[in-house]
Write a protein that holds these residues in place. Structure first.
Motif, PDB file in Angstrom:
ATOM      1  N   ALA A 152     -11.504   9.280  16.762  1.00 10.83           N
ATOM      2  CA  ALA A 152     -10.884  10.059  15.688  1.00 10.83           C
ATOM      3  C   ALA A 152      -9.394   9.776  15.715  1.00 10.83           C
ATOM      4  O   ALA A 152      -8.878   9.155  16.643  1.00 10.83           O
ATOM      5  CB  ALA A 152     -11.154  11.551  15.875  1.00 10.83           C
ATOM      6  N   GLY A 153      -8.703  10.241  14.699  1.00  9.20           N
ATOM      7  CA  GLY A 153      -7.261  10.047  14.659  1.00  9.20           C
ATOM      8  C   GLY A 153      -6.663  10.832  13.511  1.00  9.20           C
ATOM      9  O   GLY A 153      -7.373  11.466  12.726  1.00  9.20           O
ATOM     10  N   LEU A 154      -5.351  10.788  13.412  1.00  7.75           N
ATOM     11  CA  LEU A 154      -4.620  11.473  12.355  1.00  7.75           C
ATOM     12  C   LEU A 154      -3.878  10.429  11.528  1.00  7.75           C
ATOM     13  O   LEU A 154      -3.071   9.667  12.057  1.00  7.75           O
ATOM     14  CB  LEU A 154      -3.622  12.464  12.953  1.00  7.75           C
ATOM     15  N   THR A 155      -4.164  10.372  10.236  1.00  4.59           N
ATOM     16  CA  THR A 155      -3.459   9.454   9.346  1.00  4.59           C
ATOM     17  C   THR A 155      -2.327  10.214   8.663  1.00  4.59           C
ATOM     18  O   THR A 155      -2.579  11.170   7.927  1.00  4.59           O
ATOM     19  CB  THR A 155      -4.410   8.872   8.286  1.00  4.59           C
ATOM     20  N   ARG A 156      -1.106   9.798   8.922  1.00  4.78           N
ATOM     21  CA  ARG A 156       0.054  10.414   8.295  1.00  4.78           C
ATOM     22  C   ARG A 156       0.494   9.548   7.112  1.00  4.78           C
ATOM     23  O   ARG A 156       0.501   8.323   7.206  1.00  4.78           O
ATOM     24  CB  ARG A 156       1.192  10.563   9.309  1.00  4.78           C
ATOM     25  N   VAL A 157       0.857  10.181   6.026  1.00  3.64           N
ATOM     26  CA  VAL A 157       1.162   9.453   4.792  1.00  3.64           C
ATOM     27  C   VAL A 157       2.554   9.829   4.292  1.00  3.64           C
ATOM     28  O   VAL A 157       2.957  10.998   4.338  1.00  3.64           O
ATOM     29  CB  VAL A 157       0.095   9.728   3.708  1.00  3.64           C
ATOM     30  N   ALA A 158       3.307   8.815   3.857  1.00  2.00           N
ATOM     31  CA  ALA A 158       4.651   9.035   3.313  1.00  2.00           C
ATOM     32  C   ALA A 158       4.541   9.424   1.846  1.00  2.00           C
ATOM     33  O   ALA A 158       3.791   8.817   1.074  1.00  2.00           O
ATOM     34  CB  ALA A 158       5.487   7.762   3.457  1.00  2.00           C
ATOM     35  N   ARG A 159       5.279  10.435   1.476  1.00  2.35           N
ATOM     36  CA  ARG A 159       5.364  10.855   0.082  1.00  2.35           C
ATOM     37  C   ARG A 159       6.826  11.089  -0.254  1.00  2.35           C
ATOM     38  O   ARG A 159       7.562  11.641   0.574  1.00  2.35           O
ATOM     39  CB  ARG A 159       4.555  12.138  -0.163  1.00  2.35           C
TER      40      ARG A 159
ATOM     41  N   LYS B 203      -3.789  12.440   5.565  1.00  7.71           N
ATOM     42  CA  LYS B 203      -4.971  11.994   4.850  1.00  7.71           C
ATOM     43  C   LYS B 203      -6.165  12.016   5.794  1.00  7.71           C
ATOM     44  O   LYS B 203      -6.000  12.007   7.009  1.00  7.71           O
ATOM     45  CB  LYS B 203      -4.777  10.558   4.315  1.00  7.71           C
ATOM     46  N   ASP B 204      -7.358  12.025   5.188  1.00  4.39           N
ATOM     47  CA  ASP B 204      -8.571  11.884   5.998  1.00  4.39           C
ATOM     48  C   ASP B 204      -8.540  10.553   6.737  1.00  4.39           C
ATOM     49  O   ASP B 204      -8.047   9.548   6.228  1.00  4.39           O
ATOM     50  CB  ASP B 204      -9.821  11.925   5.118  1.00  4.39           C
ATOM     51  N   THR B 205      -9.073  10.552   7.950  1.00  3.18           N
ATOM     52  CA  THR B 205      -9.196   9.324   8.741  1.00  3.18           C
ATOM     53  C   THR B 205     -10.673   8.975   8.851  1.00  3.18           C
ATOM     54  O   THR B 205     -11.440   9.720   9.450  1.00  3.18           O
ATOM     55  CB  THR B 205      -8.589   9.517  10.142  1.00  3.18           C
ATOM     56  N   TRP B 206     -11.081   7.868   8.263  1.00  2.00           N
ATOM     57  CA  TRP B 206     -12.470   7.421   8.317  1.00  2.00           C
ATOM     58  C   TRP B 206     -12.590   6.277   9.314  1.00  2.00           C
ATOM     59  O   TRP B 206     -11.911   5.273   9.199  1.00  2.00           O
ATOM     60  CB  TRP B 206     -12.937   6.941   6.940  1.00  2.00           C
ATOM     61  N   ILE B 207     -13.458   6.439  10.306  1.00  2.00           N
ATOM     62  CA  ILE B 207     -13.731   5.384  11.275  1.00  2.00           C
ATOM     63  C   ILE B 207     -15.126   4.860  10.977  1.00  2.00           C
ATOM     64  O   ILE B 207     -16.126   5.539  11.187  1.00  2.00           O
ATOM     65  CB  ILE B 207     -13.623   5.912  12.709  1.00  2.00           C
ATOM     66  N   VAL B 208     -15.187   3.632  10.459  1.00  2.00           N
ATOM     67  CA  VAL B 208     -16.477   3.086  10.016  1.00  2.00           C
ATOM     68  C   VAL B 208     -17.165   2.273  11.081  1.00  2.00           C
ATOM     69  O   VAL B 208     -18.369   2.041  11.038  1.00  2.00           O
ATOM     70  CB  VAL B 208     -16.295   2.248   8.732  1.00  2.00           C
ATOM     71  N   GLU B 209     -16.400   1.794  12.082  1.00  2.00           N
ATOM     72  CA  GLU B 209     -17.011   1.008  13.143  1.00  2.00           C
ATOM     73  C   GLU B 209     -16.094   1.034  14.346  1.00  2.00           C
ATOM     74  O   GLU B 209     -14.870   0.944  14.213  1.00  2.00           O
ATOM     75  CB  GLU B 209     -17.234  -0.439  12.687  1.00  2.00           C
ATOM     76  N   VAL B 210     -16.678   1.135  15.509  1.00  2.00           N
ATOM     77  CA  VAL B 210     -15.919   1.128  16.755  1.00  2.00           C
ATOM     78  C   VAL B 210     -16.436   0.006  17.633  1.00  2.00           C
ATOM     79  O   VAL B 210     -17.637  -0.086  17.902  1.00  2.00           O
ATOM     80  CB  VAL B 210     -16.030   2.467  17.506  1.00  2.00           C
ATOM     81  N   THR B 211     -15.536  -0.875  18.055  1.00  2.00           N
ATOM     82  CA  THR B 211     -15.904  -1.975  18.936  1.00  2.00           C
ATOM     83  C   THR B 211     -15.102  -1.832  20.226  1.00  2.00           C
ATOM     84  O   THR B 211     -13.880  -1.844  20.202  1.00  2.00           O
ATOM     85  CB  THR B 211     -15.623  -3.342  18.290  1.00  2.00           C
ATOM     86  N   LEU B 212     -15.797  -1.687  21.339  1.00  2.00           N
ATOM     87  CA  LEU B 212     -15.135  -1.531  22.621  1.00  2.00           C
ATOM     88  C   LEU B 212     -15.209  -2.846  23.383  1.00  2.00           C
ATOM     89  O   LEU B 212     -16.257  -3.475  23.472  1.00  2.00           O
ATOM     90  CB  LEU B 212     -15.799  -0.430  23.445  1.00  2.00           C
ATOM     91  N   ALA B 213     -14.047  -3.253  23.926  1.00  2.00           N
ATOM     92  CA  ALA B 213     -14.006  -4.503  24.684  1.00  2.00           C
ATOM     93  C   ALA B 213     -14.721  -4.315  26.017  1.00  2.00           C
ATOM     94  O   ALA B 213     -14.658  -3.251  26.618  1.00  2.00           O
ATOM     95  CB  ALA B 213     -12.574  -4.925  24.903  1.00  2.00           C
TER      96      ALA B 213
END
Length: 248
Positions: free
Chosen positions: A215-222, A238-248
């Motif tokens: 998860a995360g927080l997306t900050r947006v400039a206005r 803004k909403d933060t959408w994580i569509v795929e997670v790849t771990l090394a």
């Protein structure tokens, strides 16, 4: 605080108490919420340092919960954002992180960072003043964009004033090249604008266990065209959408 509304919404949604220092007290090796019926507090999500005071249970200022650090030290309460965790985000220390990694870990940093100039260095300070029209200058203690100068957008008078401030007190400033942030379509007052954003990830650290949250927080400039995402300077979220997670 400009974040108080956000915290009120989060607290109400999660069904937890939003408190100030004077709402808490320490007794019998525990922390207690003292509004209404007294309740034991098991976990505190700490917003700032105002809640920490001397371990002997006394305080000579109006901030803090007397005895909280002693209870925390004995394991009587868990604190998210525990004292000291912000040291790595200190703007001046940030300029030395690659060297700190090489010195203590004897390895090269895995992630590159934005070049950061320490104005206490004479050579770096001269470079900053000479190239102010290309750099962003930040106050070391200026959270939320306070006291920041975006050189390419500033007037010659504003740059001259900043140069004088840096010369008078170099310890209070760092500088970085202007970064062109990614943009995303953002609905503002019924119009879709391309606004700059940055992503703030969250890492939980408990003992030897470190976990990067999905998860995360997306900050947006206005408004559109601005590069300042801080809420105190008109930014938003803004909403933060994580569509795929790849771990090394």
């Amino acid at each position: 605080s400009s974040a108080r509304h956000d915290h009120q919404v989060l607290a109400r949604t999660m069904g937890i108490a939003l408190v100030e220092a004077q709402d808490l007290g320490c007794d019998e090796g525990r922390v207690w919420h003292q509004q209404g019926a007294r309740q034991q507090v098991d976990v505190i999500y700490r917003r700032n340092d105002d809640q920490i005071s001397s371990s002997d249970g006394t305080t000579r200022h109006l901030l803090g919960v007397p005895g909280l650090d002693a209870v925390y030290g004995s394991g009587g309460v868990a604190i998210a954002n525990a004292p000291g965790v912000g040291v790595a985000s200190d703007k001046l220390i940030y300029s030395h992180l690659p060297e700190i990694i090489r010195y203590y870990l004897r390895e090269e940093p895995l992630l590159l960072q934005v070049p950061t100039y320490d104005c206490t260095s004479s050579l770096q300070r001269q470079k900053v003043i000479r190239e102010l029209d290309q750099l962003v200058v930040k106050q070391v203690d200026g959270a939320g964009g306070v006291g920041m100068l975006i050189g390419p957008e500033a007037s010659s008078q504003e740059r001259a004033a900043m140069a004088a401030r840096i010369q008078r007190n170099p310890r209070h400033f760092i500088a970085q090249p202007l970064q062109q942030l990614s943009t995303v379509p953002t609905l503002i007052n019924g119009t879709v604008e391309h606004c700059a954003v940055d992503l703030r990830p969250f890492v939980l650290h408990r003992g030897d266990t470190v976990k990067l949250l999905n998860a995360g927080l997306t900050r947006v400039a206005r408004p559109a065209g601005s590069l300042v995402v801080n809420a105190t300077q008109g930014g938003g979220y803004k909403d933060t959408w994580i569509v795929e997670v790849t771990l090394a």
